[in-house]
Design a protein around this motif. Structure first.
Motif, PDB file in Angstrom:
ATOM      1  N   THR A   1       0.777  -1.002  -0.069  1.00 44.33           N
ATOM      2  CA  THR A   1      -0.047  -0.071  -0.013  1.00 44.33           C
ATOM      3  C   THR A   1       0.965   1.252   0.024  1.00 44.33           C
ATOM      4  O   THR A   1       1.716   1.201   0.591  1.00 44.33           O
TER       5      THR A   1
ATOM      6  N   ASP B   1     -11.753   0.038 -15.142  1.00 48.68           N
ATOM      7  CA  ASP B   1     -11.658   0.002 -13.755  1.00 48.68           C
ATOM      8  C   ASP B   1     -10.021   0.681 -13.468  1.00 48.68           C
ATOM      9  O   ASP B   1      -9.028   0.084 -14.015  1.00 48.68           O
TER      10      ASP B   1
ATOM     11  N   ASN C   1     -15.757  -5.215  -7.278  1.00 47.03           N
ATOM     12  CA  ASN C   1     -16.003  -6.540  -6.919  1.00 47.03           C
ATOM     13  C   ASN C   1     -17.678  -6.973  -7.032  1.00 47.03           C
ATOM     14  O   ASN C   1     -18.223  -6.298  -6.080  1.00 47.03           O
TER      15      ASN C   1
ATOM     16  N   ASP D   1      -3.769  -3.715  -5.236  1.00 47.23           N
ATOM     17  CA  ASP D   1      -4.401  -4.109  -6.514  1.00 47.23           C
ATOM     18  C   ASP D   1      -4.235  -2.996  -7.591  1.00 47.23           C
ATOM     19  O   ASP D   1      -4.542  -2.601  -8.738  1.00 47.23           O
TER      20      ASP D   1
ATOM     21  N   SER E   1     -11.050  -4.574  -9.260  1.00 44.65           N
ATOM     22  CA  SER E   1     -10.633  -4.019  -8.081  1.00 44.65           C
ATOM     23  C   SER E   1     -11.649  -4.223  -6.961  1.00 44.65           C
ATOM     24  O   SER E   1     -12.843  -4.599  -7.141  1.00 44.65           O
ATOM     25  N   ASP E   2     -11.408  -3.743  -5.461  1.00 48.72           N
ATOM     26  CA  ASP E   2     -12.561  -4.009  -4.542  1.00 48.72           C
ATOM     27  C   ASP E   2     -13.506  -3.234  -4.879  1.00 48.72           C
ATOM     28  O   ASP E   2     -14.907  -3.554  -4.563  1.00 48.72           O
TER      29      ASP E   2
ATOM     30  N   ARG F   1      -5.430 -10.439 -11.980  1.00 45.34           N
ATOM     31  CA  ARG F   1      -5.837 -10.519 -10.656  1.00 45.34           C
ATOM     32  C   ARG F   1      -7.387 -10.061 -10.427  1.00 45.34           C
ATOM     33  O   ARG F   1      -7.801 -10.173  -9.193  1.00 45.34           O
TER      34      ARG F   1
ATOM     35  N   ASP G   1     -12.149   8.060  -9.580  1.00 43.00           N
ATOM     36  CA  ASP G   1     -11.319   7.848  -8.482  1.00 43.00           C
ATOM     37  C   ASP G   1     -10.943   8.959  -7.613  1.00 43.00           C
ATOM     38  O   ASP G   1     -10.320   8.704  -6.516  1.00 43.00           O
TER      39      ASP G   1
ATOM     40  N   ASP H   1      -3.978   1.105  -3.233  1.00 42.02           N
ATOM     41  CA  ASP H   1      -3.817  -0.313  -2.583  1.00 42.02           C
ATOM     42  C   ASP H   1      -3.287  -0.982  -3.498  1.00 42.02           C
ATOM     43  O   ASP H   1      -2.719  -0.847  -4.603  1.00 42.02           O
TER      44      ASP H   1
ATOM     45  N   ARG I   1      -6.697   1.899 -12.748  1.00 40.30           N
ATOM     46  CA  ARG I   1      -5.506   1.663 -11.848  1.00 40.30           C
ATOM     47  C   ARG I   1      -4.095   2.192 -12.284  1.00 40.30           C
ATOM     48  O   ARG I   1      -4.120   2.757 -13.006  1.00 40.30           O
TER      49      ARG I   1
ATOM     50  N   LEU J   1      -1.874  -7.329 -13.239  1.00 40.73           N
ATOM     51  CA  LEU J   1      -3.114  -6.663 -12.734  1.00 40.73           C
ATOM     52  C   LEU J   1      -4.518  -7.160 -13.175  1.00 40.73           C
ATOM     53  O   LEU J   1      -5.339  -7.371 -12.515  1.00 40.73           O
TER      54      LEU J   1
ATOM     55  N   ALA K   1      -5.477   0.332  -7.327  1.00 39.61           N
ATOM     56  CA  ALA K   1      -6.525   1.303  -7.314  1.00 39.61           C
ATOM     57  C   ALA K   1      -6.387   2.363  -6.338  1.00 39.61           C
ATOM     58  O   ALA K   1      -5.921   2.041  -5.194  1.00 39.61           O
TER      59      ALA K   1
END
Length: 573
Positions: free
Chosen positions: A85, A187, A216, A125, A212-213, A209, A511, A123, A189, A206, A127
């Motif tokens: 982070t 999304d 989700n 991920d 992002s949260d 994976r 964001d 984060d 990033r 990425l 984001a």
């Protein structure tokens, strides 16, 4: 003698450690200098400068943060294992020596406080999560045997200044799909910009994976949880970028094509050459090995209004065309309804109207140009309605959203007999922020922008078998953006908002990392209403009428069909 005196003055200056340093802005000349040789710290830095330069060096995340480690003593350099982070603070920050019992009695050890304000965090991920809280972190700095000050207890998180972050990270939208549809959803990033050769690989990693949260449950991911890289993403001899996947061999050709769209669209900002997609050594899609963005079919047609639909405007209780100023056909244009606000579906085929009544307001929904039946129940207020896009390019919008009395988010759908019925949306997390005065579904349907407590909020739309919930609400530019009056989607990842502040119109990514202010020339605050859409000019309404502009910095021009002080323009959606 002159040389000796100069040396004595230099020694005297180095022996005095300042009690604090004034907050200063970053020197733009030092941004983006990520050297493969990793420059050593300057000699004879005082403890405050060591902490300040450590923050600047921390943005250079290559080689296990080697640039930042050079500001640590030997023990900390070997043991420092920061989390993934990243804390981002404003460019203007201060370093201050601790006082009183917090300060060490050892003259060779100083406690230095790093103080500033959060911009947000990145984060693991990739984001960005916005935040405007104060930031404070003590660090212990000790003089080493060679006379140099070094940090002995670095923070658990990487801490970077905003401009250093912007210079060393690149924003990349990763793409997933709307549930029940093939519309792509971005999304946002952020990935390390250097070394540039590894940038495509970091983007694909990425993507594999998943979302992002914040998204989700709101999007569909054809890559699933089994897809992986067989070997590294790397350039081929002929210049194409090879993406060797594994774990997708059992998928249908349709899903493989969707994966191709995900990978190609996600790599588009960082790769200009062909993208070679393989699955366990064979072409991912049997009929095509190499891909460019132009090879993809359109996956966003349902989320963008047709150029043939110029938009509408509500004025004096009637609805008119933004294209020619003429009243729309049917009761909404003739004055049979006392129209407060309205929304046209993205395909242009349906119209929702909020109508003023003696007891408050009621909602009508029907086909464009025809009588619109009343939807029960009525309410004291309804926000301007917002349409979910159709699930296919040939379908018709079949879901409408609004907020009743500032607290009840509802979606309205037709039953098999064609009667429009309201259903509650779980928006408990949003309502807790304050009264909801505006709501706009994104034109892909995966997100919603709201004004709650005069703050700009974005949340994801999570659909389950028998319910819909607004999750992961995020306040954008909290503390800097207040008094928000209206909002709309300029694109899938960008909002424009009207406020009652000295900056009447702003643009904010979803964001919330930054805020761009539009020119206020010609506008008479407050700007009460705003509308935007992909590839369309922004239209606002103020005390004098309607104005239009295409981008930040442009002077607002009178709209060709300005309708007076009560106008509320809106594009389909």
């Amino acid at each position: 003698m002159l040389a000796a005196l100069a040396a004595l003055v230099l020694l005297a200056g180095c022996a005095t450690v300042p009690a604090e340093s004034a907050p200063t802005a970053i020197d733009d000349n030092r941004l983006g200098q990520v050297s493969p040789d990793v420059p050593q710290p300057a000699k004879d830095l005082d403890p405050l400068s060591v902490v300040r330069d450590f923050v600047h060096a921390s943005a250079q995340s290559v080689a296990q943060n080697e640039a930042a480690r050079l500001y640590l003593d030997d023990a900390a350099r070997a043991s420092w294992n920061p989390t993934r982070t990243i804390t981002i603070i404003e460019d203007i920050f201060g370093t201050n020596q601790a006082t009183g019992p917090e300060q060490s009695a050892d003259p060779n050890e100083r406690v230095v406080y790093l103080r500033g304000f959060h911009v947000g965090r990145l984060d693991p991920d990739g984001a960005f999560i916005a935040s405007k809280d104060p930031y404070e972190m003590p660090m212990r700095v000790r003089k080493q045997a060679d006379g140099q000050w070094r940090i002995v207890d670095p923070p658990n998180n990487i801490v970077v200044a905003e401009s250093d972050f912007n210079a060393n990270f690149v924003r990349v939208p990763l793409y997933f799909f709307v549930p029940e549809s093939n519309a792509l959803v971005p999304d946002l990033r952020y990935v390390q910009a250097k070394p540039q050769a590894g940038l495509p690989g970091r983007v694909v990693a990425l993507l594999l994976r998943g979302p992002s949260d914040g998204l989700n449950g709101a999007v569909r991911n054809p890559l699933g949880g089994s897809a992986a890289l067989d070997t590294n993403v790397a350039p081929a001899a002929d210049g194409a970028v090879e993406v060797p996947l594994t774990g997708v061999g059992g998928l249908s050709e349709n899903d493989r094509r969707l994966i191709a769209a995900q990978v190609v669209k996600s790599l588009q900002p960082v790769v200009s050459s062909r993208i070679r997609l393989r699955s366990d050594g064979s072409p991912l899609v049997p009929a095509q090995l190499d891909w460019r963005p132009s090879d993809l079919p359109s996956y966003d047609a349902p989320s963008a209004p047709s150029s043939e639909l110029p938009g509408l405007v509500t004025v004096d209780g009637r609805i008119r065309s933004l294209g020619n100023g003429a009243p729309v056909p049917g009761p909404a244009g003739t004055g049979a309804y006392d129209v407060v606000s309205a929304a046209q579906s993205i395909d242009g085929k349906r119209l929702a109207v909020v109508e003023r009544t003696e007891g408050g307001m009621r909602l009508r929904v029907g086909d464009y140009g025809r009588d619109a039946p009343v939807v029960d129940p009525s309410a004291g207020t309804f926000t301007r309605p917002s349409w979910r896009p159709a699930l296919s390019t040939t379908g018709t919008s079949g879901e409408l959203w609004t907020v009743a009395d500032g607290t009840k988010v509802v979606r309205v759908q037709p039953n098999p007999e064609g009667r429009w019925l309201p259903q509650a949306v779980n928006a408990n997390e949003i309502v807790a922020l304050g009264p909801i005065t505006a709501l706009r579904l994104s034109r892909d349907g995966a997100r919603v922008a709201l004004i709650a407590g005069e703050q700009l909020v974005v949340a994801s739309v999570v659909r389950e078998a028998d319910s819909v919930t607004l999750r992961f609400p995020r306040i954008l530019q909290g503390g800097d953006l207040s008094g928000v009056l209206d909002v709309d989607w300029a694109s899938q990842d960008t909002l424009v908002a009207a406020t009652n502040s000295a900056t009447p119109v702003v643009r904010v990514p979803i964001d919330g990392l930054r805020m761009d202010k539009f020119n206020s020339s010609n506008l008479t605050p407050p700007v009460r209403a705003i509308t935007a859409a992909p590839s369309r000019s922004i239209v606002v309404a103020d005390a004098g009428g309607m104005w239009t502009a295409s981008d930040v910095g442009e002077v607002w021009r009178p709209h060709q069909h300005t309708q007076g002080p009560g106008a509320e323009p809106f594009y389909p959606g």
